[in-house]
Design a protein around this motif. Structure first.
Motif, PDB file in Angstrom:
ATOM      1  N   PHE B 355       0.832  -1.208   0.000  1.00 40.14           N
ATOM      2  CA  PHE B 355       0.000   0.000   0.000  1.00 40.14           C
ATOM      3  C   PHE B 355       0.862   1.252   0.000  1.00 40.14           C
ATOM      4  CE2 PHE B 355      -2.994  -3.148   1.581  1.00 40.14           C
ATOM      5  CZ  PHE B 355      -4.111  -2.848   0.826  1.00 40.14           C
ATOM      6  N   TYR B 356       1.906   1.215   0.841  1.00 39.19           N
ATOM      7  CA  TYR B 356       2.810   2.359   0.929  1.00 39.19           C
ATOM      8  C   TYR B 356       3.453   2.605  -0.434  1.00 39.19           C
ATOM      9  CZ  TYR B 356       6.541   5.416   2.453  1.00 39.19           C
ATOM     10  OH  TYR B 356       7.380   6.489   2.591  1.00 39.19           O
ATOM     11  N   GLU B 357       3.901   1.507  -1.038  1.00 38.15           N
ATOM     12  CA  GLU B 357       4.571   1.575  -2.337  1.00 38.15           C
ATOM     13  C   GLU B 357       3.664   2.226  -3.390  1.00 38.15           C
ATOM     14  OE1 GLU B 357       7.612   0.492  -3.266  1.00 38.15           O
ATOM     15  OE2 GLU B 357       7.412   0.581  -5.457  1.00 38.15           O
ATOM     16  N   VAL B 358       2.435   1.712  -3.539  1.00 33.48           N
ATOM     17  CA  VAL B 358       1.583   2.227  -4.623  1.00 33.48           C
ATOM     18  C   VAL B 358       1.058   3.623  -4.335  1.00 33.48           C
ATOM     19  CG1 VAL B 358       0.872  -0.030  -5.492  1.00 33.48           C
ATOM     20  CG2 VAL B 358      -0.499   1.076  -3.729  1.00 33.48           C
ATOM     21  N   LEU B 359       0.831   3.924  -3.073  1.00 31.57           N
ATOM     22  CA  LEU B 359       0.227   5.231  -2.771  1.00 31.57           C
ATOM     23  C   LEU B 359       1.243   6.356  -2.674  1.00 31.57           C
ATOM     24  CD1 LEU B 359      -2.653   4.406  -0.280  1.00 31.57           C
ATOM     25  CD2 LEU B 359      -2.810   5.072  -2.672  1.00 31.57           C
ATOM     26  N   PHE B 360       2.428   6.041  -2.158  1.00 31.52           N
ATOM     27  CA  PHE B 360       3.343   7.150  -1.873  1.00 31.52           C
ATOM     28  C   PHE B 360       4.640   7.103  -2.664  1.00 31.52           C
ATOM     29  CE2 PHE B 360       0.739   6.485   1.922  1.00 31.52           C
ATOM     30  CZ  PHE B 360       0.076   7.700   1.925  1.00 31.52           C
ATOM     31  N   THR B 365       0.149   5.983  -9.460  1.00 36.28           N
ATOM     32  CA  THR B 365      -1.142   5.660  -8.848  1.00 36.28           C
ATOM     33  C   THR B 365      -2.016   6.897  -8.721  1.00 36.28           C
ATOM     34  OG1 THR B 365       0.089   4.076  -7.543  1.00 36.28           O
ATOM     35  CG2 THR B 365      -2.219   4.401  -6.965  1.00 36.28           C
ATOM     36  N   ILE B 366      -1.428   7.944  -8.143  1.00 42.23           N
ATOM     37  CA  ILE B 366      -2.196   9.174  -7.951  1.00 42.23           C
ATOM     38  C   ILE B 366      -2.611   9.744  -9.301  1.00 42.23           C
ATOM     39  CG2 ILE B 366      -2.099  11.546  -7.067  1.00 42.23           C
ATOM     40  CD1 ILE B 366      -2.228   9.368  -4.913  1.00 42.23           C
ATOM     41  N   PHE B 369      -5.476   7.758 -10.635  1.00 39.46           N
ATOM     42  CA  PHE B 369      -6.711   8.158  -9.950  1.00 39.46           C
ATOM     43  C   PHE B 369      -7.254   9.440 -10.543  1.00 39.46           C
ATOM     44  CE2 PHE B 369      -6.207   5.193  -6.368  1.00 39.46           C
ATOM     45  CZ  PHE B 369      -7.540   4.917  -6.128  1.00 39.46           C
ATOM     46  N   VAL B 547      -3.476  -1.948  -5.232  1.00 40.52           N
ATOM     47  CA  VAL B 547      -4.204  -0.891  -5.955  1.00 40.52           C
ATOM     48  C   VAL B 547      -5.681  -1.274  -6.045  1.00 40.52           C
ATOM     49  CG1 VAL B 547      -4.410   0.387  -8.110  1.00 40.52           C
ATOM     50  CG2 VAL B 547      -2.165  -0.253  -7.277  1.00 40.52           C
ATOM     51  N   VAL B 550      -7.442  -0.514  -2.938  1.00 36.04           N
ATOM     52  CA  VAL B 550      -7.682   0.930  -2.804  1.00 36.04           C
ATOM     53  C   VAL B 550      -8.858   1.345  -3.682  1.00 36.04           C
ATOM     54  CG1 VAL B 550      -6.699   3.220  -3.164  1.00 36.04           C
ATOM     55  CG2 VAL B 550      -5.281   1.398  -2.209  1.00 36.04           C
ATOM     56  N   VAL B 554     -12.326   3.050  -2.541  1.00 35.20           N
ATOM     57  CA  VAL B 554     -12.807   4.347  -3.054  1.00 35.20           C
ATOM     58  C   VAL B 554     -14.227   4.198  -3.592  1.00 35.20           C
ATOM     59  CG1 VAL B 554     -12.493   6.061  -4.876  1.00 35.20           C
ATOM     60  CG2 VAL B 554     -10.530   5.273  -3.560  1.00 35.20           C
TER      61      VAL B 554
END
Lengths: 363, 578
Positions: B355-360, B365-366, B369, B547, B550, B554
């Protein structure tokens, strides 16, 4: 001068002729009812007049100007005909308040706010709904909704108001009140009104003239009392008013449209249709009919016409008997006393109407 | 005085005025033009590839493809999986719709909400979740020690596995259409049948089922067409088992890259389009014969008492929901939490690294989105603007042309996304006349979305137009309002809730969309679907799962927001709401 003229209007849906060669002239300010059984074409005729349907043939003109004339490729859209219409389902817009519903025709015509408000108030006053201006149509009762629909027509000062079975969704008491409301409205505004209904009592109570329709044609157009006393044919005689049509074969013509007819052992004095009286061919044959209305028949033991009581119904104030004659015909009769089923009675007939019973299929 | 003269001026005017009025009516068919551009033109462009070789008309491709036994095997497989899947959808969706709409079971709102979720989750993610749940390397089953032995076959890699997942994925389509129908079913008609002595099975078979047949037929047709065009599920489950359907055959042809690829793909696309059109045409035929317009008071809910059996029914419903929703999601979450794919998940080794990898860590990823959000909102808004007048023309001014359009708009939705993508590339790689290329921009994805989801936005609006009393519009017409005015003042406000419902469905579907954008993306223009696909494809299954988790969170959050706001929105805006 007649304000609305229909000349030989025809409209088919596929193979089905909904309206067949109908001609009709309606005078300015007249209250005309289109009366007939369901499927007779009366609603189609109204929709042709309003412009929702385009005729296949014939000419419709308003105030002398053709608004539908397929031969000359003239077809004025409903929105340009300036005719008001009241639907059976009221057709109020649920997303607008009562006042906005009523004021919509003025909104479309681009009138200013103040002018609009004044006219809306006046129209709502005419139908006694001023306190409901800000309500939602869904909060109103059926009768109130129909009055809003009427006010919506009134506000645009239409050339004529078309009403499509406006009372069919209302209960009996409300119907009488609304009939009165329509009549008051008509007297006050002098608007031409064309009223479609299948209810003969409604038509007779309100209309100046009634056009009886059947299978796409107008069978007879006349004042209610003429329609009742002197039906032109079998269909009209049977559809309008209570009563019976009996086949007769022996007529002796007197002067001034009167005749005598034999019915069983009785001789009856009756009125006769001019067309039949003047045409001797039509009298010789079994195509004549005698239309009898219950108020012209009395129960009297001295009567030479005999029959037995089949049925007896109390109508409040009087009884309606169904009397079976020897010739197996059944006559409705009003009586002051209750009669037993099966009882033998004598009848006296004071009046009747003789007409050509053949249904004129070719016309 | 001026006002009076204006009123008087409204009486029938000159012949010129009439001509003006009529021509404004004749302008209506021009509304069909955008539909031609976005949904029919790309298809026509692709069809040309199939029947021309080097600019010369030829039937070679058609002969090649139709003469090849793999084509017919794939067609049979497609019909079998889509057919069986539709039956499963019908059973699950139908049972839920009838029980929720007609009986007194409790917690209906929660049940309905949960039942809608599988439709909002992209099929690839569903397939991924199920495969990870049931296979020998299942993180969840390994964690509880129930995984099949290593090396044993994955049971879902089969025709029935594909059909099962297709059935689950599309059960909510049947549910939604049937429930809309059931909501219009007046209580009196069922009560009359009960007074006539009908009870139990007789009541269901002779009264309720026939009365709801329009909804059943419509739902079945939609579920079938959607299953037919589904690519994600047969791709994830069929390709490993060497079992191809028409969409996966097309994908494999494309991957093969021969000189005749486009021609063959075009013929296959026409084949699948033909099957879809047959399905839709059959549906219209069946519906056309039924005019069960329901009379009576609508809106009073019917609550058949289940009595002692109620608890049992509730337990079964929730068990089905857990099986089709909760368990696969648990599998997905479990995969996202393992430190490396295949490692047994335990309380001591779970990690949020993925999760950390894909989000930050990864900026894609961002960005994805953001892209998906813009695309789906844009598509929803644009489509509603197109669909309101379009639905009006189709419903109120039916001609042979509108009937054709009505059928044709189904095609881009029924075709596999890859086919639509190729069609769009062919058409928009260089737009004739203005010489601009949409390829490599978000624009091409946007246009493809418009084509694909047009039908989703169109159907609810069409339904609400056809249910409106025509007198409402005629009354406005008699008041003097022209076509534009009537659309704006009367029809639009009345159709607004269903238009909003259509927009919401478009948004939620487009947000998750994977297959159309798979061929149309370019660096910087990737969508969420592409991101998950690429991660999974390159072996980063754990990251892909993260992902996916996530995305699911969402989607569920968005749905919850709409659910919570539904009380303040007009009735009918939230499509799954009563």
């Amino acid at each position: 001068m007649a304000d609305i003229n229909l000349s030989r209007i025809t409209k088919s849906f596929g193979d089905y002729r909904a309206v067949n060669q109908v001609s009709l002239d309606i005078a300015d300010g007249e209250f005309v009812a289109l009366l007939g059984p369901s499927g007779c074409g009366k609603t189609t005729l109204l929709r042709l007049l309003a412009g929702f349907e385009e005729p296949d043939g014939g000419v419709i003109s308003l105030g002398g100007q053709a608004v539908a004339d397929p031969a000359n490729r003239v077809m004025v859209n409903p929105e340009a005909r300036n005719l008001g219409i009241v639907f059976q389902s009221y057709a109020l817009w649920p997303h607008m308040s009562v006042a906005r519903n009523v004021g919509y025709p003025l909104e479309v015509r681009g009138l200013g706010r103040a002018e609009r408000d004044a006219r809306i108030a006046k129209a709502l006053a005419t139908v006694a709904l001023e306190p409901y201006a800000d309500r939602n149509p869904t909060e109103l009762s059926g009768g109130q909704r129909q009055r809003v629909a009427l006010a919506r027509c009134l506000v645009m000062e239409p050339r004529a108001v078309l009403l499509d079975e406006p009372l069919a969704n209302l209960d009996v008491h409300l119907r009488e009140t609304m009939q009165q409301a329509f009549l008051d409205f008509h007297r006050r505004t002098g608007a031409t009104m064309i009223y479609v209904t299948h209810d003969q009592a409604e038509a007779m109570a309100m209309a100046d003239r009634i056009a009886v329709m059947d299978r796409g044609r107008i069978r007879q157009m006349a004042a209610p009392e003429t329609l009742y006393r002197e039906p032109a044919d079998h269909m009209v005689a049977g559809f309008v008013g209570a009563g019976a049509v009996l086949p007769i074969d022996d007529v002796a013509i007197h002067d001034a449209g009167r005749c005598s007819v034999r019915l069983g052992d009785a001789a009856i004095q009756a009125r006769i249709c001019q067309k039949v009286a003047s045409n001797s061919d039509m009298r010789n044959g079994r195509d004549l009919g005698l239309c009898l209305r219950p108020e012209d028949i009395w129960v009297d033991d001295a009567g030479t016409l005999r029959g037995s009581v089949e049925d007896c119904v109390y109508l409040g104030g009087r009884f309606r008997l169904m009397v079976r004659l020897d010739g197996d015909q059944i006559l409705p009769v009003y009586a002051t006393k209750r009669a037993r089923i099966g009882e033998a009675v004598g009848l006296v007939i004071s009046d009747g109407w003789v007409f050509d019973r053949t249904e004129d299929e070719a016309a | 005085m001026q006002a009076v003269s204006r009123l008087r001026g409204f009486v029938p005017g000159t012949v010129r005025q009439m001509a003006g009025n009529r021509s404004s009516d004749r302008l209506l068919p021009w509304l069909l033009v955008p539909v031609f551009v976005i949904s029919i033109l790309p298809m026509a462009r692709l069809a040309i590839e199939g029947v021309f070789i080097g600019g010369v008309p030829s039937t070679d491709y058609i002969r090649d493809v139709l003469g090849n036994s793999t084509t017919w095997r794939a067609t049979t497989n497609s019909l079998y999986t889509a057919g069986l899947g539709t039956i499963i959808s019908l059973l699950i969706g139908g049972a839920f719709a009838f029980l929720v709409a007609l009986t007194d079971i409790r917690a209906k709102a929660v049940l309905v909400f949960c039942f809608m979720i599988p439709m909002m989750i992209p099929p690839q993610i569903t397939a991924l979740a199920w495969v990870q749940l049931t296979g020998p390397s299942s993180a969840l089953l390994n964690a509880i020690g129930m995984a099949p032995a290593m090396g044993s076959p994955q049971p879902l890699y089969s025709a029935e596995g594909i059909a099962l997942l297709l059935g689950i994925q599309h059960a909510s389509i049947v549910f939604l259409t049937l429930r809309a129908n059931l909501r219009l079913l007046p209580r009196e008609q069922i009560e009359a049948a009960r007074l006539a002595g009908a009870r139990g099975g007789r009541l269901w078979w002779q009264i309720i089922l026939p009365l709801t047949s329009p909804g059943l037929i419509a739902g079945t047709a939609m579920a079938f067409v959607t299953a037919l065009g589904n690519f994600g599920i047969p791709a994830m489950l069929g390709i490993p088992a060497n079992y191809s359907t028409l969409p996966t055959l097309i994908y494999q042809k494309l991957a093969g890259f021969g000189p005749s690829v486009l021609g063959e793909v075009s013929v296959l696309a026409m084949l699948i389009g033909a099957i879809a059109i047959c399905g839709v045409a059959l549906h219209h035929r069946l519906l056309g014969k039924r005019d069960y317009r329901l009379m009576g008071m609508v809106g009073r809910p019917l609550d058949i008492r289940l009595g002692a059996r109620r608890s049992l029914v509730e337990i079964v419903l929730w068990a089905v929901l857990i099986a089709i929703l909760v368990v696969p999601l648990m599998g997905l979450i479990a995969t996202a939490l393992v430190p490396a794919f295949g490692v047994k998940l335990s309380l001591s080794n779970y990690s949020f690294d993925a999760f950390y990898e894909v989000l930050f860590v990864q900026p894609s990823t961002i960005r994805a989105f953001h892209n998906s959000f813009m695309l789906s909102v844009g598509a929803a808004v644009t489509l509603v603007a197109i669909c309101l007048p379009l639905a009006y023309v189709i419903v109120r001014r039916p001609t042979r042309l509108t009937h054709l359009v009505n059928l044709m708009v189904e095609v881009p939705y029924a075709l596999p996304g890859v086919v639509l993508a190729i069609a769009c590339i062919l058409l928009f790689i260089r737009i004739p006349v203005i010489n601009i290329s949409l390829y490599g921009t978000l624009g091409i994805i946007f246009v493809a979305y418009l084509a694909r989801f047009l039908v989703i936005a169109l159907r609810p609006v069409m339904n609400s137009f056809s249910q409106l009393d025509p007198a409402l519009e005629e009354a406005a017409q008699a008041c003097g309002a022209g076509v534009g005015r009537r659309l704006r003042d009367i029809l639009l406000p009345l159709a607004a809730p269903s238009a909003a419902a259509g927009a919401l469905l478009v948004f939620l579907t487009a947000f998750n969309e994977l297959t159309v954008s798979a061929l149309l993306w370019s660096s910087g223009n990737e969508t969420l679907g592409v991101l998950i696909f690429n991660l999974d494809d390159s072996g980063d299954t754990v990251l892909a799962s993260a992902v996916a988790v996530v995305v699911v969170i969402v989607v569920i959050t968005l749905m919850t927001c709409f659910q919570l706001a539904s009380r303040r929105l007009p009735k009918g805006v939230v499509p799954w709401q009563t």
